[in-house]
Design a protein around this motif. Sequence first.
Motif, mmCIF file in Angstrom:
data_model
loop_
_atom_site.group_PDB
_atom_site.id
_atom_site.type_symbol
_atom_site.label_atom_id
_atom_site.label_comp_id
_atom_site.label_asym_id
_atom_site.label_seq_id
_atom_site.Cartn_x
_atom_site.Cartn_y
_atom_site.Cartn_z
ATOM 1 N N LYS B 3 58.152 145.041 48.457
ATOM 2 C CA LYS B 3 59.239 145.813 48.940
ATOM 3 C C LYS B 3 59.053 146.483 50.321
ATOM 4 O O LYS B 3 60.117 146.225 51.220
ATOM 5 N N THR B 4 57.993 146.782 50.512
ATOM 6 C CA THR B 4 57.774 146.987 52.088
ATOM 7 C C THR B 4 56.339 146.941 52.433
ATOM 8 O O THR B 4 55.425 146.999 51.758
ATOM 9 N N GLU B 6 53.967 148.415 55.800
ATOM 10 C CA GLU B 6 53.777 149.309 56.917
ATOM 11 C C GLU B 6 52.513 149.004 57.638
ATOM 12 O O GLU B 6 51.524 148.865 57.085
ATOM 13 N N THR B 17 57.406 149.333 60.077
ATOM 14 C CA THR B 17 57.926 149.565 58.469
ATOM 15 C C THR B 17 58.720 148.260 58.210
ATOM 16 O O THR B 17 59.893 148.323 58.836
ATOM 17 N N SER B 19 61.134 146.411 55.560
ATOM 18 C CA SER B 19 61.798 146.521 53.991
ATOM 19 C C SER B 19 62.199 145.034 53.501
ATOM 20 O O SER B 19 63.061 144.659 54.305
ATOM 21 N N ASN B 25 63.717 136.367 53.065
ATOM 22 C CA ASN B 25 63.482 137.203 54.256
ATOM 23 C C ASN B 25 63.234 136.174 55.453
ATOM 24 O O ASN B 25 62.199 135.266 55.528
ATOM 25 N N GLU B 103 57.714 145.990 44.002
ATOM 26 C CA GLU B 103 58.701 146.570 42.879
ATOM 27 C C GLU B 103 57.871 147.202 41.612
ATOM 28 O O GLU B 103 58.177 148.078 41.276
ATOM 29 N N ASP B 108 50.664 148.463 44.027
ATOM 30 C CA ASP B 108 50.755 148.889 45.709
ATOM 31 C C ASP B 108 49.069 148.932 45.849
ATOM 32 O O ASP B 108 48.544 149.469 45.374
ATOM 33 N N ARG B 307 67.149 139.444 54.028
ATOM 34 C CA ARG B 307 66.538 140.514 55.102
ATOM 35 C C ARG B 307 66.320 139.654 56.426
ATOM 36 O O ARG B 307 65.740 138.806 56.112
ATOM 37 N N GLN B 322 65.707 145.170 62.154
ATOM 38 C CA GLN B 322 65.947 144.504 60.649
ATOM 39 C C GLN B 322 67.071 144.800 60.261
ATOM 40 O O GLN B 322 68.028 146.083 60.417
ATOM 41 N N SER B 324 70.636 143.370 56.911
ATOM 42 C CA SER B 324 70.468 142.515 55.840
ATOM 43 C C SER B 324 71.426 141.178 56.288
ATOM 44 O O SER B 324 71.678 140.345 55.715
#
Lengths: 173, 349
Positions: B3-4, B6, B17, B19, B25, B103, B108, B307, B322, B324
């Motif tokens: 998802k992200t 950083e 960061t 996303s 992507n 997700e 994580d 993205r 960034q 969409s």
Amino acid sequence: MTTTLKEQRLAFTFADTAEPTQYDEWTFYRRQFNAVCGGTKAVDFICVDDDQVWLIEVKDYRQHRRTKVVDLGDEIAGKVRDTLAGLVAAHCNANDAEEKRLANQALRRSRCRVVLHLEQPQNPSRLFPTSVNPDNLRLKLRQLLKAIDAHPKVVDQYSLTDDMPWTVTGIAQ
Amino acid sequence: MLKTLELKNFTLFPDATLSFAPGLNVIVGENGAGKSHLLKVAYAAIANAAQQANEPTVAEPTKTLLQKSLADKLVKVFRPESLGRLASRRQGGHRCQVSLAFEKSSLDTAFSFSTRSQSEVQIDRLPSVWQDKAPVFMPTRELLTQYHWLLPFYESHYVDIEEQHIDLCKLLGALAIKGPREKKIAELVAPLEDAMGGRVVLDKNGRFYLRIPGQGNLEMPLVAEGLRKLAMLARLITTGSLLDKGYLFWDEPEANLNPKLIKLVAWAAFTLSQQGIQVVIATHSLFLLKELELLSREAEGMEAQQRYFSLVKTPDGVQVEQGSRIDDLQTLVLLDEELAQSDRHMELA
């Protein structure tokens, strides 16, 4: 009654439902707004039609070479921005009642459309069938003008779309 | 699904960061703006977590295990002289932080290290499970012609080759999938095989061939280099690495390809991104970007699935734009250069 406006070697004939005006010829623009902030630019035509206002810039490079000052995308975007500011100022301050009325009409529309009418140089080469790829310019305008019109158009006299209330013909020399 | 990501003080990135979308992507930026660094850091973290799950003595994630294995993977993927070289020395900050959010939050991971770190990172967030599938990193060059010697050589010598190449070789050597998923594989691979004029096979002698109907096997070194890239992609689909789910990090898919094949590669990347694979592409090609835009327009409603990222060099390091849609990005050097060229042509026309 249709109205025909000329710009360089092109004649724009607008449908009788539309109300076009040659904005860069307005007295308000020439005498007052042109000098704002050290100099402003203007698109060639503004056309009020139904519930939208069209800002139309005409570039005809069939006869004369482009002498580059700034990038074409940046030039058009700057003209659109300055014209919108000019319309607001004209709505408040124009001395000419007709210009004031037109500015008022333009500002009351709910949608703003940006059109670059681009006639390209007529000596294509294999690598440059057109000098500018209209897709590239369209993407650049979208990038710059998204908050004004998310779908700006880049057209020539043969690629006008049905929603544009005008036709364009070339003027013989 | 990532998802992200950083990054703080990581190589060229003072603070970024990103996303990501679940599907496609796309990262653009000039040479040296850090596109490959982004692909590599995300790849290294995910690949390490997948590798641990496949160790013979698989253990639950622990800080002790991860702090060494992650540092080791980063060094083997980036090949700096020491781990600390990846922490930027800008802005007085000497510590670099990286965190990845997925997700599935049990995946994580966050870690940090200093400019002096050698062989360990500090684990700031420990995942409770490992990744269940190895990510794919597609480099700019093909590896099928080197496959037969590269793996054995790497395993018996100390060589400084970036390890994502070795990981990719392992995936290329996996066996083709049999069973109900074969039909889906055939559909995905058919356009690639059409373009190659044959099917990729791994012979018993450990070398790859292109099997051309009616002509037999053609040695991979005799196949055009651009087609070998398609062959790698086809192989990864037939072996299941790019099927159902997973990650594809693809560095300059356009490298070595003519526009006809770039069109095919765009189709493949887009199609995979719609089949549950999270695709992250780094590119310099306006042609590829436009192909992707055409594909998403045809598909409609793709905004949530996509993205775009633009890496912009500034005096304070690389900043990330960034959005969409491609037109959400303010800096598109590849477009500006095309337009500048058009302007130069118009001045001469």
